[in-house]
Design an enzyme around this catalytic site. Structure first.
Site, PDB file in Angstrom:
ATOM      1  N   LYS A  40       0.849  -1.201   0.000  1.00  0.00           N
ATOM      2  CA  LYS A  40       0.000   0.000   0.000  1.00  0.00           C
ATOM      3  C   LYS A  40       0.885   1.252   0.000  1.00  0.00           C
ATOM      4  O   LYS A  40       2.084   1.169   0.295  1.00  0.00           O
ATOM      5  CB  LYS A  40      -0.923  -0.008   1.223  1.00  0.00           C
ATOM      6  CG  LYS A  40      -0.196   0.001   2.560  1.00  0.00           C
ATOM      7  CD  LYS A  40      -1.145  -0.321   3.710  1.00  0.00           C
ATOM      8  CE  LYS A  40      -0.395  -0.335   5.037  1.00  0.00           C
ATOM      9  NZ  LYS A  40      -1.238  -0.830   6.134  1.00  0.00           N
ATOM     10  N   TYR A 263      15.181  31.265   4.434  1.00  0.00           N
ATOM     11  CA  TYR A 263      13.998  32.028   4.860  1.00  0.00           C
ATOM     12  C   TYR A 263      14.075  32.355   6.348  1.00  0.00           C
ATOM     13  O   TYR A 263      14.465  31.510   7.157  1.00  0.00           O
ATOM     14  CB  TYR A 263      12.725  31.201   4.634  1.00  0.00           C
ATOM     15  CG  TYR A 263      12.209  31.221   3.216  1.00  0.00           C
ATOM     16  CD1 TYR A 263      11.736  32.380   2.632  1.00  0.00           C
ATOM     17  CD2 TYR A 263      12.180  30.045   2.476  1.00  0.00           C
ATOM     18  CE1 TYR A 263      11.248  32.374   1.337  1.00  0.00           C
ATOM     19  CE2 TYR A 263      11.692  30.026   1.180  1.00  0.00           C
ATOM     20  CZ  TYR A 263      11.226  31.204   0.614  1.00  0.00           C
ATOM     21  OH  TYR A 263      10.741  31.199  -0.653  1.00  0.00           O
TER      22      TYR A 263
HETATM   23  C1  LIG Z   1      -0.532  -1.704   6.858  1.00  0.00           C
HETATM   24  C2  LIG Z   1      -1.070  -2.972   7.368  1.00  0.00           C
HETATM   25  C3  LIG Z   1      -0.251  -4.087   7.528  1.00  0.00           C
HETATM   26  C4  LIG Z   1       1.254  -4.021   7.349  1.00  0.00           C
HETATM   27  O1  LIG Z   1       1.784  -3.402   8.492  1.00  0.00           O
HETATM   28  P1  LIG Z   1       3.369  -3.401   8.759  1.00  0.00           P
HETATM   29  O2  LIG Z   1       3.475  -2.908  10.139  1.00  0.00           O
HETATM   30  O3  LIG Z   1       3.947  -2.443   7.774  1.00  0.00           O
HETATM   31  O4  LIG Z   1       3.839  -4.781   8.543  1.00  0.00           O
HETATM   32  C5  LIG Z   1      -0.830  -5.283   7.891  1.00  0.00           C
HETATM   33  N1  LIG Z   1      -2.165  -5.365   8.119  1.00  0.00           N
HETATM   34  C6  LIG Z   1      -2.985  -4.299   8.009  1.00  0.00           C
HETATM   35  C7  LIG Z   1      -4.432  -4.474   8.286  1.00  0.00           C
HETATM   36  C8  LIG Z   1      -2.469  -3.063   7.647  1.00  0.00           C
HETATM   37  O5  LIG Z   1      -3.283  -2.005   7.552  1.00  0.00           O
END
Ligand SMILES: *Cc1c(COP(=O)(O)O)cnc(C)c1O
Length: 367
Positions: A40, A263
């Site tokens: 993601k 700045y």
């Molecule tokens: C983002 C997510 C993961 C992965 O999490 P990590 O800590 O990056 O391994 C796993 N399960 C769900 C439901 C998530 O939202």
């Protein structure tokens, strides 16, 4: 956005390191555990398509957060199952089914609304989500899960999995983790029937609670080589960060003591100094609170002086270097290293956010 290719600022991603991290983690998990690679948010800034293609043969499925992220992978030719971890609005159900995207079903209300769009759910694959204590999405009792499963199967839907998510798996105190685990197991025990896939492990759970695997893990942070706990817990075995940020000096000058930089003129040189300028700024995700942090030039730590601008930062150099000299903003140079965790600690945030904020303006280069 078009990445800025004619600028020496780059995110370098070593996909071999991601592959090695996955193999290392898999070697520490029970055999036959399925691996879902979480890609993601553009694979935590690493590039979703490229990462997915690089690890395709090592993993059983992919996880993303929304339908567009899933469609990106599917249209890039990824053939494995793609599970959307968040809630897709019910009116997008047909689109998901058309692209063989697996949806998360998290409530009976959603299911009712979804069935208003498609009574017949044949060809749709779903996982059920259990809220065992995270408090975001999911069923909170076995009774509603049993109802959902009955309705889904009656409509011809394939219920391929059930999962939950832990809120504190990255902490030393395991009491809430144990509470969630018990709640999840109790709910599973009260189900009329169990779907084939049962999963609860994110990276932190896979690393520090390797005995809690049901039959699949969802690996995000750990496969990119970042410690999901930040600095709180030591990794049980080494993992290698796969991403670095490099740039080049585009301007170098010697300034006399008493010269203002940036700045707000917040920096005034105390001595005769050498100031270098880099083409990166907060629009790239190199946030304004990075002022007074440091970068690596020629293996030396050099401070970021003056404000971080939208497109440029200024650093103090130990001596004059030519334009085009390489600068490492995240990564290793000689004996020294700057990690996403170091940056996160400085910014009082988490390494995940440091990586996810890297904007599309920075081209990703794959090694
Ligand atoms: C983002 C997510 C993961 C992965 O999490 P990590 O800590 O990056 O391994 C796993 N399960 C769900 C439901 C998530 O939202």
């Amino acid at each position: 956005m078009i990445p800025s290719l004619h600028r020496p600022t780059q995110v370098v991603v070593e996909t071999d390191k991601i592959r090695e991290n996955i193999a290392t983690i898999q070697a520490h998990l029970p055999k036959k555990t399925q691996t879902f690679a979480v890609v993601k948010a553009n694979a935590y800034g690493h590039g979703a398509q490229e990462v997915a293609q690089a690890v395709e043969d090592q993993v059983d499925a992919f996880c993303v957060s929304n339908l567009d992220e899933a469609l990106e992978l599917r249209t890039a030719g990824i053939a494995q199952d793609i599970l959307i971890l968040g809630v897709v609005m019910p009116d997008n159900l047909r689109l998901a089914r058309a692209y063989r995207i697996t949806l998360t079903v998290a409530s009976l209300e959603w299911l009712d609304q979804a069935q208003a769009f498609a009574k017949d759910l044949r060809g749709l694959q779903v996982h059920l989500k259990v809220d065992s204590g995270m408090g975001r999405i999911g069923f909170r009792d076995a009774e509603s899960l049993n109802k959902a499963m009955t309705a889904l199967e009656a409509a011809g839907c394939e219920v391929a999995g059930i999962f939950t998510h832990f809120a504190t798996a990255d902490e030393a105190d395991v009491s809430f983790f144990e509470q969630q685990l018990t709640r999840f197991k109790t709910i599973l025990a009260d189900l009329d029937k169990l779907p084939p896939l049962i999963h609860s492990s994110n990276s932190a759970t896979s690393l520090w609670h390797a005995d809690t695997v049901f039959n699949a893990v969802r690996l995000g942070a750990a496969m990119y080589g970042i410690n999901p706990s930040g600095q709180a817990l030591d990794l049980p075995y080494p993992l290698e960060p796969a991403l670095s940020i490099t740039s080049e000096l585009v301007h170098v000058k010697e300034v006399p003591a008493g010269s203002q930089v940036g700045y707000g003129a917040t920096y005034v040189s105390l001595f005769d100094e050498v100031i270098g300028t880099l083409p990166i700024g907060y629009a790239d995700g190199y946030t304004r609170d990075m002022q007074d942090f440091y970068v690596l030039v020629d293996g030396h730590f050099c401070p970021v002086v003056g404000r971080v601008s939208m497109d440029q930062i200024t650093i103090r150099l130990p001596k004059v270097y030519p334009i085009g000299t390489r600068v490492t903003l995240l990564g290793t140079d000689g004996a020294n290293q700057i990690t996403a965790t170091d940056i996160a600690a400085y910014r009082q945030t988490i390494n995940y956010e440091v990586l996810c904020l890297l904007s599309d303006r920075i081209p990703r280069v794959y090694r």
